[in-house]
Design a protein around this motif. Sequence first.
Motif, PDB file in Angstrom:
ATOM      1  N   LEU A  98     -36.556   7.021 120.066  1.00  0.00           N
ATOM      2  CA  LEU A  98     -37.432   8.012 118.916  1.00  0.00           C
ATOM      3  C   LEU A  98     -37.457   7.678 117.399  1.00  0.00           C
ATOM      4  O   LEU A  98     -38.740   7.729 117.165  1.00  0.00           O
ATOM      5  CB  LEU A  98     -35.687   9.254 119.149  1.00  0.00           C
ATOM      6  N   VAL A  99     -37.017   6.389 116.940  1.00  0.00           N
ATOM      7  CA  VAL A  99     -37.562   5.760 115.415  1.00  0.00           C
ATOM      8  C   VAL A  99     -38.703   5.581 116.350  1.00  0.00           C
ATOM      9  O   VAL A  99     -39.253   5.602 114.908  1.00  0.00           O
ATOM     10  CB  VAL A  99     -36.032   5.122 115.122  1.00  0.00           C
ATOM     11  N   PHE A 100     -38.997   4.165 116.748  1.00  0.00           N
ATOM     12  CA  PHE A 100     -40.235   3.702 117.081  1.00  0.00           C
ATOM     13  C   PHE A 100     -40.778   5.214 116.863  1.00  0.00           C
ATOM     14  O   PHE A 100     -42.357   5.012 116.538  1.00  0.00           O
ATOM     15  CB  PHE A 100     -40.376   2.860 117.984  1.00  0.00           C
ATOM     16  N   VAL A 101     -41.193   6.099 117.593  1.00  0.00           N
ATOM     17  CA  VAL A 101     -41.995   7.306 117.437  1.00  0.00           C
ATOM     18  C   VAL A 101     -42.632   7.659 116.780  1.00  0.00           C
ATOM     19  O   VAL A 101     -43.763   8.181 115.914  1.00  0.00           O
ATOM     20  CB  VAL A 101     -42.095   7.988 119.293  1.00  0.00           C
ATOM     21  N   LEU A 102     -41.309   8.489 115.527  1.00  0.00           N
ATOM     22  CA  LEU A 102     -41.336   9.112 114.052  1.00  0.00           C
ATOM     23  C   LEU A 102     -42.143   7.530 113.868  1.00  0.00           C
ATOM     24  O   LEU A 102     -42.623   8.559 112.953  1.00  0.00           O
ATOM     25  CB  LEU A 102     -40.170   9.406 113.957  1.00  0.00           C
ATOM     26  N   GLY A 103     -41.964   6.467 113.539  1.00  0.00           N
ATOM     27  CA  GLY A 103     -42.946   5.860 112.467  1.00  0.00           C
ATOM     28  C   GLY A 103     -44.074   5.981 112.791  1.00  0.00           C
ATOM     29  O   GLY A 103     -44.793   5.436 111.685  1.00  0.00           O
ATOM     30  N   SER A 104     -44.491   5.557 114.427  1.00  0.00           N
ATOM     31  CA  SER A 104     -45.674   5.671 114.882  1.00  0.00           C
ATOM     32  C   SER A 104     -46.013   7.204 114.520  1.00  0.00           C
ATOM     33  O   SER A 104     -47.759   7.175 113.326  1.00  0.00           O
ATOM     34  CB  SER A 104     -45.721   5.367 115.549  1.00  0.00           C
ATOM     35  N   LEU A 105     -45.586   7.741 114.260  1.00  0.00           N
ATOM     36  CA  LEU A 105     -46.220   9.295 113.010  1.00  0.00           C
ATOM     37  C   LEU A 105     -47.152   8.926 111.991  1.00  0.00           C
ATOM     38  O   LEU A 105     -47.776   9.944 111.504  1.00  0.00           O
ATOM     39  CB  LEU A 105     -45.631  10.739 114.317  1.00  0.00           C
ATOM     40  N   PRO A 111     -50.669   7.779 102.475  1.00  0.00           N
ATOM     41  CA  PRO A 111     -51.735   8.561 102.245  1.00  0.00           C
ATOM     42  C   PRO A 111     -52.375   6.929 101.488  1.00  0.00           C
ATOM     43  O   PRO A 111     -53.315   7.151 101.117  1.00  0.00           O
ATOM     44  CB  PRO A 111     -51.366   9.500 101.515  1.00  0.00           C
ATOM     45  N   ASN A 112     -51.821   5.821 101.311  1.00  0.00           N
ATOM     46  CA  ASN A 112     -51.908   4.707 100.742  1.00  0.00           C
ATOM     47  C   ASN A 112     -51.707   3.815 101.916  1.00  0.00           C
ATOM     48  O   ASN A 112     -50.474   3.625 102.024  1.00  0.00           O
ATOM     49  CB  ASN A 112     -51.672   5.102  99.314  1.00  0.00           C
ATOM     50  N   LEU A 113     -51.435   2.434 101.149  1.00  0.00           N
ATOM     51  CA  LEU A 113     -51.170   0.975 101.796  1.00  0.00           C
ATOM     52  C   LEU A 113     -49.788   0.870 101.475  1.00  0.00           C
ATOM     53  O   LEU A 113     -49.013   0.814 102.482  1.00  0.00           O
ATOM     54  CB  LEU A 113     -52.306   0.159 100.638  1.00  0.00           C
ATOM     55  N   GLY A 114     -49.452   1.229 100.477  1.00  0.00           N
ATOM     56  CA  GLY A 114     -47.504   1.419  99.902  1.00  0.00           C
ATOM     57  C   GLY A 114     -47.259   1.924 100.866  1.00  0.00           C
ATOM     58  O   GLY A 114     -45.782   1.544 101.851  1.00  0.00           O
ATOM     59  N   LEU A 115     -48.015   3.254 101.087  1.00  0.00           N
ATOM     60  CA  LEU A 115     -46.365   4.365 102.524  1.00  0.00           C
ATOM     61  C   LEU A 115     -47.078   3.805 103.691  1.00  0.00           C
ATOM     62  O   LEU A 115     -46.049   3.694 104.367  1.00  0.00           O
ATOM     63  CB  LEU A 115     -47.227   6.222 101.769  1.00  0.00           C
TER      64      LEU A 115
END
Length: 502
Positions: A98-105, A111-115
Amino acid sequence: MVGRRPNAKFTAQAGEEMSRRRRFGVLAICCMSLLIVGIDVTIVNVALPSLGKDFHASVAGLQWVIDAYTLVLASFLMLSGSTADRFGRRRTFVTGLLVFVLGSLLCSLAPNLGLLVVFRMLQALGGSMLNPVAMSIITNTFTVPSERAQAIGVWGAAVGVSMALGPVVGGILVSSVGWRSIFWINIPIGLLAVVLALRFVPESKAPRARRPDAVGQLLIIALLASLTYGIIEVPSHGWTSPEILTVFAVALAALVGILVWEPRRDEPLLDLRFFRSLPFAGATITAIAAFGTLGGFLFLNTLYLQDVRDLSALHAGLDTLPMAAMAMLWPPISGRMVGRSGARLPLVVAGIFVTVGCAMFVRLETTTPFTWLFAAYVVFGIGFGWVNAPITNAAVSGMPRAQAGVAAGIASTSRQIGQTLGVAIVGSLVTVTAGGTLHAQFTTASHTAWWFLTGCGFVVLVMAFVTTSRRALDSARRTARELNPENLGSAETELAQPAEQR
């Protein structure tokens, strides 16, 4: 969900009571987790040039897109393994999905490289709960050594499948939709795996829960993060800059802290006694070297094909299919051979082919024929296809099943450390010569990096003999006796079986 049957109290012995069909069903579900974690690495590599153009990223920036992911994976894999042993392997597995799916989304919306780097770290936190926990589930499900080795071979084949699908699917998505779409593919696969895991994977825990080791966890994070940061940032800051000297000092202090702190704990996060077994210690070194070559290989090859040869993401993905096909074909054969006659021959084959495959790139030019590249991809793919099964089998053989998550976590951590350092070192080697930009001189600048990867392949070959000697097997028996005295007979039988069949 499964009624009143004792799934929630499933123990290691329950794996022996499962039907063969259900055991391999559990294996298939666990392989799905490896598929999405593995495909994510290869897909993101294909998308690096597009990411670099959209975010105006330097080589160091592209390195962080890869290494932020593998760094977090390496930092938390052992914690995830021990957490699964304590709170339940299926529960941890589903949470990780579930955490992996959320991270993928979130990665797809960055919006930028840092995020993007931050969301990649969240994605990796979920991924850290998948592979070692899945391997622990497999270890407790397949209790017969020969059958377990075959299951591990199938597990290794999933690596090849992810390598095969990643470049092609990633190339199609990047070329037609854009790089953000490469993260979408994880969402349906991850959610499907959640449903199937809740329905079919039995819950299991270690008979005795291990206490958390917060200090050990912080020391491991400090060691890996400071070491990786120092290697990546050296080209832009210089070896003698205060910043670089500080982070390397932190890495050294963290290493000393681990060596002093962990042996004093009754239940350490990183049980250093495991490394008294030469096969286990050798498997760790082999994993770092082999996956260091993989991480460096994919990073350099992607930039070469797309930025030097001007291939599209799809064309670059298709060109590397020979490597992926070999990495998918050979793991089951390697796993069967490990189960029947031990790890030496698979490791020798892996070491020779990985070394030769990398050596074929040390004179890479902007006009190197594609037939030569294809041949090198095939050779490297064969080598990588043979290496995974003996690494995993050595990591869990003879170890207490109660600590299967920890042992598998150490093995998986070694793989991620290898990929992290592989990308960090080859990227820095290229940057020192190419000046941090990706232009025509990238090809010449990469020669030193390919020599480094060739050396890593040679380390795999050397470890094939070091870890399979009689002395190594004796050390494994002594370690099993110390770690697992209550099950000494079964552990020694498991360790002796491959040796007797040699």
